[in-house]
Scaffold this motif. Structure first.
Motif, PDB file in Angstrom:
ATOM      1  N   GLN A 161       0.658  -1.221   0.131  1.00 45.83           N
ATOM      2  CA  GLN A 161       0.221  -0.441   0.140  1.00 45.83           C
ATOM      3  C   GLN A 161       1.041   1.316  -0.205  1.00 45.83           C
ATOM      4  N   GLU A 162       0.142   1.820  -0.885  1.00 47.40           N
ATOM      5  CA  GLU A 162       1.124   3.403  -0.440  1.00 47.40           C
ATOM      6  C   GLU A 162       0.301   4.764  -1.478  1.00 47.40           C
ATOM      7  N   ASN A 163       0.575   5.538  -0.704  1.00 48.62           N
ATOM      8  CA  ASN A 163      -0.650   6.888  -0.618  1.00 48.62           C
ATOM      9  C   ASN A 163       0.108   8.066   0.958  1.00 48.62           C
ATOM     10  N   LYS A 164      -0.586   8.942   0.143  1.00 54.20           N
ATOM     11  CA  LYS A 164      -0.066  10.580   0.327  1.00 54.20           C
ATOM     12  C   LYS A 164       0.790  10.222   1.605  1.00 54.20           C
ATOM     13  N   TYR A 165       0.503   9.105   2.789  1.00 52.16           N
ATOM     14  CA  TYR A 165       0.909   9.294   4.520  1.00 52.16           C
ATOM     15  C   TYR A 165       2.325   8.440   4.515  1.00 52.16           C
ATOM     16  N   GLY A 166       2.756   7.786   3.007  1.00 56.92           N
ATOM     17  CA  GLY A 166       3.191   6.641   3.636  1.00 56.92           C
ATOM     18  C   GLY A 166       3.253   5.870   2.252  1.00 56.92           C
ATOM     19  N   CYS A 167       4.043   4.229   2.415  1.00 59.35           N
ATOM     20  CA  CYS A 167       3.515   3.259   2.238  1.00 59.35           C
ATOM     21  C   CYS A 167       3.113   2.314   3.488  1.00 59.35           C
ATOM     22  N   GLY A 168       3.222   0.361   2.974  1.00 58.73           N
ATOM     23  CA  GLY A 168       3.394  -0.067   3.757  1.00 58.73           C
ATOM     24  C   GLY A 168       2.840  -1.518   3.128  1.00 58.73           C
ATOM     25  N   VAL A 169       3.197  -2.547   3.564  1.00 51.64           N
ATOM     26  CA  VAL A 169       3.036  -4.214   3.826  1.00 51.64           C
ATOM     27  C   VAL A 169       2.124  -4.604   4.479  1.00 51.64           C
ATOM     28  N   ILE A 170       1.321  -4.609   3.844  1.00 56.78           N
ATOM     29  CA  ILE A 170       0.491  -6.069   4.474  1.00 56.78           C
ATOM     30  C   ILE A 170       0.424  -7.547   3.829  1.00 56.78           C
ATOM     31  N   GLY A 171       0.780  -8.860   5.318  1.00 55.37           N
ATOM     32  CA  GLY A 171       1.134  -9.584   5.289  1.00 55.37           C
ATOM     33  C   GLY A 171      -0.162 -10.361   6.105  1.00 55.37           C
ATOM     34  N   ARG A 172       0.341 -11.804   6.006  1.00 55.80           N
ATOM     35  CA  ARG A 172      -0.113 -13.176   7.342  1.00 55.80           C
ATOM     36  C   ARG A 172       0.936 -13.560   7.522  1.00 55.80           C
ATOM     37  N   VAL A 173       0.052 -13.799   8.792  1.00 58.67           N
ATOM     38  CA  VAL A 173       1.689 -14.781   9.909  1.00 58.67           C
ATOM     39  C   VAL A 173       1.097 -16.196   9.282  1.00 58.67           C
ATOM     40  N   VAL A 174       2.484 -16.720   9.131  1.00 56.63           N
ATOM     41  CA  VAL A 174       1.554 -17.837   8.612  1.00 56.63           C
ATOM     42  C   VAL A 174       2.331 -18.998   9.214  1.00 56.63           C
TER      43      VAL A 174
END
Length: 115
Positions: free
Chosen positions: A52-65
Motif C-alpha cells: 500500500q502506498e498513499n500520501k502518508y507513506g507506504c506499507g506492506v500487509i502480510g499474514r503470519v503463517v
C-alpha cells in the motif's frame, strides 16, 4: 539492533551478501521462501498480501503463517515476550525502543469502558 537496522538501510541490490557483512547467519524458513535469522530468538514467517502506498507513506500487509522460537524464550512451552529482548521501531522519531514490560490484559482491560 544494529544488525537489524543494517538489513533495513542496505539494499540487497547493491550488496551481494548482507548476512556476511552483518555477521549473522540464516536458515531456510519452514513455510515461506525467505531466510530465518538464526541469532534472533523468534521468527514470524509471513505471506505477502499487498503493498500500500498513499500520501502518508507506504506499507506492506502480510499474514503470519508460521512462528518459531528458541527454547530459551519459551519457559513452559509458550513464548515469554519479556525474555525475547524485542525492539520496536518508531517511524515518527526514527528510534528503536525495548519491548519488555507487560502493562495490561488484551481484550479485557477495555471492557470496563463498555456500557
Amino acid at each position: 539492533m544494529a544488525e537489524a537496522d543494517y538489513f533495513g538501510v542496505e539494499s540487497g541490490n547493491n550488496t551481494a551478501d548482507k548476512f556476511k557483512n552483518s555477521g549473522l547467519t540464516a536458515s531456510k524458513a519452514e513455510t515461506v521462501d525467505a531466510p530465518v535469522i538464526n541469532e534472533f530468538p523468534i521468527c514470524l514467517e509471513c505471506e505477502f498480501i499487498e503493498y500500500q502506498e498513499n500520501k502518508y507513506g507506504c506499507g506492506v500487509i502480510g499474514r503470519v503463517v508460521n512462528a518459531t522460537a528458541d527454547e530459551s524464550v519459551m519457559p513452559g512451552g509458550s513464548i515469554d515476550i519479556s525474555l525475547v529482548n524485542a525492539i520496536a521501531f518508531d517511524p515518527y522519531t526514527h528510534g528503536y525502543y525495548k519491548v519488555t514490560e507487560r502493562v495490561g490484559e488484551a481484550f479485557k482491560d477495555g471492557l470496563e469502558l463498555k456500557k
